[in-house]
Write a protein that holds these residues in place. Structure first.
Motif, short mmCIF file in Angstrom:
data_model
loop_
_atom_site.label_atom_id
_atom_site.label_comp_id
_atom_site.label_asym_id
_atom_site.label_seq_id
_atom_site.Cartn_x
_atom_site.Cartn_y
_atom_site.Cartn_z
N ARG A 146 0.82 -1.23 0.00
CA ARG A 146 0.00 0.00 0.00
C ARG A 146 0.85 1.28 0.00
O ARG A 146 0.48 2.29 0.57
CB ARG A 146 -0.98 -0.01 1.14
CG ARG A 146 -1.97 -1.16 0.97
CD ARG A 146 -3.20 -0.98 1.74
NE ARG A 146 -4.07 -2.12 1.44
CZ ARG A 146 -5.36 -2.09 1.49
NH1 ARG A 146 -5.97 -1.01 1.86
NH2 ARG A 146 -6.08 -3.16 1.21
N ALA A 147 1.97 1.21 -0.67
CA ALA A 147 2.87 2.36 -0.74
C ALA A 147 2.41 3.37 -1.78
O ALA A 147 1.83 3.02 -2.81
CB ALA A 147 4.29 1.90 -1.07
N VAL A 148 2.71 4.63 -1.51
CA VAL A 148 2.55 5.72 -2.45
C VAL A 148 3.94 6.30 -2.65
O VAL A 148 4.53 6.83 -1.71
CB VAL A 148 1.59 6.80 -1.91
CG1 VAL A 148 1.49 7.97 -2.89
CG2 VAL A 148 0.21 6.22 -1.62
N VAL A 149 4.47 6.16 -3.86
CA VAL A 149 5.85 6.56 -4.15
C VAL A 149 5.85 7.74 -5.11
O VAL A 149 5.27 7.67 -6.19
CB VAL A 149 6.65 5.40 -4.78
CG1 VAL A 149 8.09 5.82 -5.09
CG2 VAL A 149 6.64 4.17 -3.87
N LEU A 150 6.49 8.83 -4.70
CA LEU A 150 6.68 9.97 -5.59
C LEU A 150 7.97 9.74 -6.36
O LEU A 150 9.04 9.55 -5.77
CB LEU A 150 6.78 11.28 -4.80
CG LEU A 150 7.11 12.52 -5.63
CD1 LEU A 150 5.97 12.86 -6.59
CD2 LEU A 150 7.42 13.70 -4.73
N LEU A 151 7.87 9.75 -7.70
CA LEU A 151 9.06 9.54 -8.54
C LEU A 151 9.82 10.84 -8.71
O LEU A 151 9.29 11.82 -9.23
CB LEU A 151 8.65 8.97 -9.89
CG LEU A 151 8.04 7.57 -9.85
CD1 LEU A 151 7.66 7.10 -11.24
CD2 LEU A 151 8.98 6.59 -9.19
N LEU A 152 11.06 10.84 -8.26
CA LEU A 152 11.91 12.03 -8.32
C LEU A 152 12.77 12.06 -9.57
O LEU A 152 13.20 13.12 -10.01
CB LEU A 152 12.82 12.09 -7.09
CG LEU A 152 12.10 12.07 -5.74
CD1 LEU A 152 13.12 12.00 -4.61
CD2 LEU A 152 11.19 13.27 -5.61
N ASP A 153 13.04 10.88 -10.13
CA ASP A 153 13.86 10.80 -11.33
C ASP A 153 13.55 9.47 -12.01
O ASP A 153 13.52 8.42 -11.35
CB ASP A 153 15.34 10.88 -10.96
CG ASP A 153 16.24 11.07 -12.17
OD1 ASP A 153 15.76 11.57 -13.21
OD2 ASP A 153 17.42 10.70 -12.09
N HIS A 154 13.32 9.53 -13.32
CA HIS A 154 12.99 8.32 -14.06
C HIS A 154 13.49 8.48 -15.48
O HIS A 154 12.98 9.31 -16.24
CB HIS A 154 11.47 8.11 -14.03
CG HIS A 154 11.04 6.83 -14.66
ND1 HIS A 154 9.95 6.75 -15.49
CD2 HIS A 154 11.53 5.58 -14.58
CE1 HIS A 154 9.80 5.50 -15.88
NE2 HIS A 154 10.74 4.77 -15.34
N ASP A 155 14.52 7.71 -15.83
CA ASP A 155 15.08 7.80 -17.17
C ASP A 155 15.70 6.46 -17.54
O ASP A 155 15.48 5.46 -16.87
CB ASP A 155 16.09 8.95 -17.28
CG ASP A 155 17.25 8.84 -16.30
OD1 ASP A 155 17.57 7.71 -15.85
OD2 ASP A 155 17.85 9.88 -15.97
N ARG A 156 16.50 6.44 -18.59
CA ARG A 156 17.12 5.19 -19.07
C ARG A 156 18.05 4.55 -18.03
O ARG A 156 18.27 3.35 -18.06
CB ARG A 156 17.92 5.43 -20.35
CG ARG A 156 17.07 5.76 -21.54
CD ARG A 156 17.97 5.97 -22.76
NE ARG A 156 17.25 6.59 -23.84
CZ ARG A 156 16.63 5.92 -24.79
NH1 ARG A 156 16.63 4.62 -24.77
NH2 ARG A 156 15.99 6.56 -25.74
N GLN A 157 18.59 5.35 -17.13
CA GLN A 157 19.52 4.82 -16.13
C GLN A 157 18.81 4.18 -14.94
O GLN A 157 19.45 3.52 -14.13
CB GLN A 157 20.46 5.92 -15.62
CG GLN A 157 21.57 6.27 -16.59
CD GLN A 157 21.06 7.06 -17.79
OE1 GLN A 157 20.33 8.03 -17.65
NE2 GLN A 157 21.43 6.62 -18.99
N GLY A 158 17.52 4.40 -14.81
CA GLY A 158 16.77 3.83 -13.69
C GLY A 158 15.80 4.82 -13.10
O GLY A 158 15.50 5.87 -13.69
N THR A 159 15.32 4.50 -11.92
CA THR A 159 14.27 5.28 -11.28
C THR A 159 14.59 5.47 -9.80
O THR A 159 15.06 4.56 -9.14
CB THR A 159 12.91 4.56 -11.42
OG1 THR A 159 12.68 4.31 -12.80
CG2 THR A 159 11.77 5.39 -10.87
N LEU A 160 14.28 6.67 -9.30
CA LEU A 160 14.46 7.00 -7.90
C LEU A 160 13.18 7.66 -7.40
O LEU A 160 12.62 8.52 -8.09
CB LEU A 160 15.64 7.96 -7.73
CG LEU A 160 15.84 8.49 -6.33
CD1 LEU A 160 17.00 7.75 -5.67
CD2 LEU A 160 16.10 9.97 -6.35
#
Length: 195
Positions: free
Chosen positions: A28-42
Motif C-alpha cells: 500500500r505504498a505511495v511513491v513519488l518519482l523524483l527521477d525516471h530515465d534510461r539509467q533507472g528510477t528514484l
C-alpha cells in the motif's frame, strides 16, 4: 512495453502499489518519482512515517518540518541517508527556476532541499518540508517490468501529497480522487481473506 517518451514522463508522478504487489516494503505504498530515465528510477515512499522526530536527527530543520514532524522511511535503500522534499508555492520564473537557494525543482511546486544549506535560506519560501530516510530505487528497465506485471498504478501527483497530514490514509485518498475504476480500489480490504 513503455516507450522512452512514456518513461521520461514519469518523473513527478505517483506510483500506487496495487493489491497484488507482494513486496512488504511497498505494501500500500505511495511513491513519488523524483527521477525516471534510461539509467533507472528514484523515488520516495510518502506514506511511511517513523516514530523518530525530525529534531532528533536534523535539529536545524525541525522547525520547518510539516505535521507529523517525524522522519519518513523513503524506501528500503540507503536508510542511513536523509533526503528533504519541500513544496515552494507560486509559479516558476521564466526558464522554470524559482531562484530559491537550497531547493531544486523536481516537478511543479515539489523539489529537493539541500539539507547541507542553512535552513534560514529556505524558511520564508517553504510551504512544507518532509525528511525521508532512504529511498526507493529501480535499475534500468526494472520499474517498466513491474508496471507490465501490474504491480503499480501510475497517477498524477499533487503538491499536497508530499505533506499529507494523515500519511497512513494517503494510499486510499489518492486512489479515491481518481476519475476512473481506480477509485474503487480504495475500498479494497486490508485483508481480503476476511471478506
Amino acid at each position: 512495453m513503455l516507450t522512452m517518451t512514456e518513461v521520461s514522463s514519469l518523473t513527478g508522478r505517483l506510483l500506487i502499489a496495487t493489491p497484488k504487489l507482494a513486496d512488504p516494503n511497498f505494501d500500500r505504498a505511495v511513491v513519488l518519482l523524483l527521477d525516471h530515465d534510461r539509467q533507472g528510477t528514484l523515488g520516495v515512499v510518502l506514506n511511511r512515517p517513523t516514530t523518530v522526530d525530525v529534531g532528533d536527527v536534523l535539529e536545524p530543520w525541525a522547525a520547518l518540518a510539516g505535521t507529523p514532524a517525524v522522519v519518513f522511511q523513503g524506501g528500503p535503500v540507503s536508510l542511513d541517508s536523509a533526503l528533504g522534499l519541500a513544496v515552494v508555492p507560486g509559479e516558476p520564473a521564466a526558464g522554470g527556476e524559482t531562484g530559491v537557494l537550497g531547493w531544486r525543482r523536481v516537478h511543479g511546486a515539489i523539489g529537493l532541499v539541500d539539507l547541507e544549506a542553512p535552513p534560514e535560506l529556505l524558511a520564508a519560501e517553504l510551504g512544507s518540508l518532509r525528511i525521508f530516510a532512504g529511498y526507493a530505487g529501480w535499475g534500468p528497465g526494472q520499474l517498466e517490468r513491474e508496471l507490465v506485471d501490474g504491480a503499480w498504478y501510475v497517477v498524477e501527483s499533487e503538491p499536497g501529497d508530499v505533506s499529507a497530514p494523515d500519511p497512513e490514509r494517503l494510499w486510499r485518498s489518492v486512489l479515491r480522487r481518481q476519475l476512473s475504476e481506480l477509485a474503487m480500489v480504495a475500498t479494497y480490504p486490508d485483508d481480503p481473506t476476511l471478506n
